[in-house]
Design an enzyme around this catalytic site. Structure first.
Site, mmCIF file in Angstrom:
data_model
loop_
_atom_site.group_PDB
_atom_site.id
_atom_site.type_symbol
_atom_site.label_atom_id
_atom_site.label_comp_id
_atom_site.label_asym_id
_atom_site.label_seq_id
_atom_site.Cartn_x
_atom_site.Cartn_y
_atom_site.Cartn_z
ATOM 1 N N HIS A 242 -2.688 2.158 1.740
ATOM 2 C CA HIS A 242 -3.547 0.880 1.270
ATOM 3 C C HIS A 242 -4.955 1.283 0.798
ATOM 4 O O HIS A 242 -4.829 0.696 -0.267
ATOM 5 C CB HIS A 242 -3.676 0.141 2.587
ATOM 6 C CG HIS A 242 -2.698 -0.552 3.294
ATOM 7 N ND1 HIS A 242 -1.959 -1.442 2.887
ATOM 8 C CD2 HIS A 242 -2.196 -0.077 4.412
ATOM 9 C CE1 HIS A 242 -1.009 -1.641 3.841
ATOM 10 N NE2 HIS A 242 -1.072 -0.933 4.755
HETATM 11 C C1 BDR Z 1 -6.105 -2.142 6.260
HETATM 12 O O1 BDR Z 1 -6.355 -2.267 7.512
HETATM 13 C C2 BDR Z 1 -6.652 -0.837 7.795
HETATM 14 O O2 BDR Z 1 -5.780 -0.591 9.296
HETATM 15 C C3 BDR Z 1 -6.380 0.177 7.108
HETATM 16 O O3 BDR Z 1 -7.429 1.053 6.794
HETATM 17 C C4 BDR Z 1 -6.469 -0.510 5.519
HETATM 18 O O4 BDR Z 1 -7.677 -0.547 5.194
HETATM 19 C C5 BDR Z 1 -4.639 -2.301 5.788
HETATM 20 O O5 BDR Z 1 -4.310 -3.721 6.121
#
Ligand code: BDR
Ligand code: CA
Length: 313
Positions: A242
């Site tokens: 992500h």
């Molecule tokens: C986001 O939530 C966190 O767990 C990750 O680092 C990312 O930024 C994904 O939904």
């Protein structure tokens, strides 16, 4: 080369850690400073992790500690250790860093820095938007001084990953997201619509382990926790990255399908944390609705090999 200057606001965090190494490797980005926020782990753990990564990989960036509670002052009781481990970096057992965070808070740093320069600065936020909202609340005059906010979070046409409606970074502090969306600052939202389309294959991670020296070994070690989380869901061959996807969107917008419009964040009821997007040519926001994974993978691997691979400087 003209570099885009970013302040990297992050909650490391396994995919945050990868994004930090990627940002350091991207020649078109200059990280001006790292700002930490609670989210994947406590604020103390997230700051420690940022410092650990900087120390281990000789990243010369100052680290400013940010918020440990939400915009409305709520403490977190339930960190996602099932994704990121208890320590936020997959419980590998890394030693404590000897580097320390700067004495100024990240909110004060952002306000002071934005006021002091007419250089365009972007805020790249890959955690909760608490620090950004707090800076804008304390110093509304900085709104026109922020070139753009690029953020990982939210979901428009796909379900959330915490509730049916909400993605984790937004769900963790919806009031902060609502405040930032309402501030008039241009925002590029890189949410699950785009990030779920750009997955790293497990075989690629295995190859990087051998090709990227210590960085490859580090990524392999921390990602074991993440791989287990996805394997428990029946997904064995890859995982979304992500925060790295959002980092790439800063300087490679052509790899995304972007739409312009306006974002609001629901703060009430069962849709709390939902990001609602209305397309409009006059909108101040942009949303990445899809990603070209093949192109992004090439850019990612090229940058990482050049910075950390055999023969790198
Ligand atoms: C986001 O939530 C966190 O767990 C990750 O680092 C990312 O930024 C994904 O939904
Ligand atoms: Ca994150």
């Amino acid at each position: 080369m003209n570099q885009t200057v970013v302040i990297f606001d992050t909650d490391p965090g396994i995919d945050d850690a990868m994004a930090l190494l990627l940002l350091h490797a991207l020649p078109s980005i200059e990280i001006r400073a790292i700002s930490t926020v609670f989210g994947n782990a406590s604020i103390a753990a997230c700051t420690r992790n940022a410092l650990y990564i900087c120390e281990r990989f000789n990243l010369p960036y100052p680290v400013y500690q940010g918020a440990g509670v939400t915009f409305t002052g709520q403490a977190e009781t339930d960190y996602p250790d099932f994704v990121h481990g208890l320590d936020g970096l997959g419980d590998v057992g890394f030693p404590a860093p000897s580097r320390h965070a700067e004495s100024q808070t990240s909110v004060d740093y952002m306000i002071e820095t934005l006021r002091a320069t007419d250089e365009p600065i972007e805020l790249l936020a890959v955690g909760r938007m608490t620090n950004l909202a707090e800076a804008l609340r304390q110093a509304p005059d900085i709104a026109p001084l922020i070139q753009r906010i690029v953020m990982m979070g939210g979901a428009v046409a796909v379900p959330g990953n915490v509730t049916q409606w909400a993605e984790a970074n937004i769900y963790g502090d919806p009031e902060a997201a609502a405040f930032v969306f309402d501030s008039g600052v241009p925002v590029l939202m890189v949410g699950l619509d785009a990030t779920l389309e750009h997955r790293m294959k497990k075989t690629s991670l295995m190859a990087l382990r051998h090709e990227l020296g210590d960085a490859g070994e580090f990524l392999w070690q921390i990602k074991q926790c993440y791989l287990k989380f996805y394997a428990d869901k029946g997904i064995f061959d890859g995982f979304p990255i992500h925060d790295s996807t959002a980092a790439l969107a800063v300087v490679h917008p052509d790899c995304f399908e972007m739409r312009r419009g306006n974002l609001v964040c629901e703060t009430q009821g069962e849709q709390r944390g939902r990001t609602v997007f209305t397309e409009s040519e006059e909108g101040v926001h942009e949303v990445a609705m899809a990603a070209d994974s093949a192109q992004l993978t090439t850019i990612f691997e090229t940058a990482m090999h050049a910075k950390y691979g055999a023969g790198s400087l």
